[in-house]
Design an enzyme around this catalytic site. Sequence first.
Site, mmCIF file in Angstrom:
data_model
loop_
_atom_site.group_PDB
_atom_site.id
_atom_site.type_symbol
_atom_site.label_atom_id
_atom_site.label_comp_id
_atom_site.label_asym_id
_atom_site.label_seq_id
_atom_site.Cartn_x
_atom_site.Cartn_y
_atom_site.Cartn_z
ATOM 1 N N HIS A 138 0.872 -1.037 -0.033
ATOM 2 C CA HIS A 138 -0.239 0.116 -0.108
ATOM 3 C C HIS A 138 0.854 1.210 0.067
ATOM 4 O O HIS A 138 1.789 1.108 0.396
ATOM 5 C CB HIS A 138 -0.879 -0.133 1.079
ATOM 6 C CG HIS A 138 -0.367 0.131 2.472
ATOM 7 N ND1 HIS A 138 -0.886 -0.485 3.812
ATOM 8 C CD2 HIS A 138 0.369 1.011 2.993
ATOM 9 C CE1 HIS A 138 -0.391 -0.056 4.852
ATOM 10 N NE2 HIS A 138 0.336 0.730 4.236
ATOM 11 N N GLU A 143 -4.867 0.862 -0.458
ATOM 12 C CA GLU A 143 -4.769 -0.597 -0.102
ATOM 13 C C GLU A 143 -4.820 -1.461 -1.320
ATOM 14 O O GLU A 143 -5.371 -1.120 -2.332
ATOM 15 C CB GLU A 143 -6.008 -0.921 0.800
ATOM 16 C CG GLU A 143 -5.789 -0.114 2.093
ATOM 17 C CD GLU A 143 -4.950 -0.710 3.105
ATOM 18 O OE1 GLU A 143 -3.835 -1.640 2.684
ATOM 19 O OE2 GLU A 143 -4.904 -0.476 4.409
HETATM 20 C C1 GLP Z 1 1.076 3.067 6.889
HETATM 21 C C2 GLP Z 1 0.828 4.650 6.440
HETATM 22 C C3 GLP Z 1 1.734 4.867 5.220
HETATM 23 C C4 GLP Z 1 2.871 4.543 5.489
HETATM 24 C C5 GLP Z 1 3.157 2.911 5.559
HETATM 25 C C6 GLP Z 1 4.487 2.549 5.790
HETATM 26 O O1 GLP Z 1 -0.098 2.464 7.262
HETATM 27 N N1 GLP Z 1 -0.540 4.797 6.081
HETATM 28 O O2 GLP Z 1 1.762 6.512 5.148
HETATM 29 O O3 GLP Z 1 3.879 4.996 4.561
HETATM 30 O O4 GLP Z 1 2.030 2.330 6.197
HETATM 31 O O5 GLP Z 1 4.500 2.286 7.132
HETATM 32 P P1 GLP Z 1 5.994 2.037 7.683
HETATM 33 O O6 GLP Z 1 7.182 3.485 7.153
HETATM 34 O O7 GLP Z 1 6.190 2.303 9.256
HETATM 35 O O8 GLP Z 1 6.554 0.906 7.231
#
Ligand code: GLP
Length: 245
Positions: A138, A143
């Site tokens: 995503h 999603e």
């Molecule tokens: C989350 C957020 C995103 C983020 C992604 C990755 O659900 N909605 O904005 O970029 O997932 O998160 P992480 O960097 O903690 O792996």
Amino acid sequence: MTLVVSADYEAMSRSGAEFIMGAIRRVPDALVCLPTGSSPARAYELLAAHGRLEPELFGRVRWLKLDEWGGLPIDHPATCERYLLDRLMIPLEVPAARFFGWQSQPEDADAECQRMADWLAAHGPIDLCVLGLGLNGHLGFNEPAPALQPGPHVAALSSASLTHSMLGGERAGIRYGLTLGMADILHSRRLLLLVNGAHKAEAMRRLAERQITPEFPASFLWLHPALTIIADRAALAETDARRFR
Ligand code: GLP
């Protein structure tokens, strides 16, 4: 597409912060869209530290919040709003007029999406959109699904999102996600994807397949003419980096 391979999270974060500052130097009033999560956290810390040395660099930047948990009170510690305020907006002394984002508990979520679409039409396009890579591919809260949405929209959240580390194991009233859509992201002048850690190796392997599918939204990044990926070695452990060239 440019792939920058970093030794580790710290090196990725330094390159990421430099990249963002380079974009701001070129366009001092740039509209910069920001994700939350663990991937950009250290890069934001470095930007905030740089702001103490060269505050004028950030004096005209306009910041936009990519996504938000719908249903959380805006001052809840897990909101994307709180995350960005604490890590960047407060340290950089960004006035409210230069930080735009979603409300987390809008009375009417569809109207909130329209408010975001109107704002982008008036103030966009995004000059630089920073992104993190979801474990399931995503981007923001776009999603995996049979079809993706172009504009700001209300998203049904996947289990990958609902178990995100930002939430610390509690859903705390989250009912949906609010996110920019795929066209909003892809219409950005430049994109920067930050990816680190062994837990992202499978997602990077999938991205490297070069198959564009809504079941892996990040695959649409292949369509963008100015994408930079900064990834650490752990995230690339299952990928032949040459596939990105
Ligand atoms: C989350 C957020 C995103 C983020 C992604 C990755 O659900 N909605 O904005 O970029 O997932 O998160 P992480 O960097 O903690 O792996």
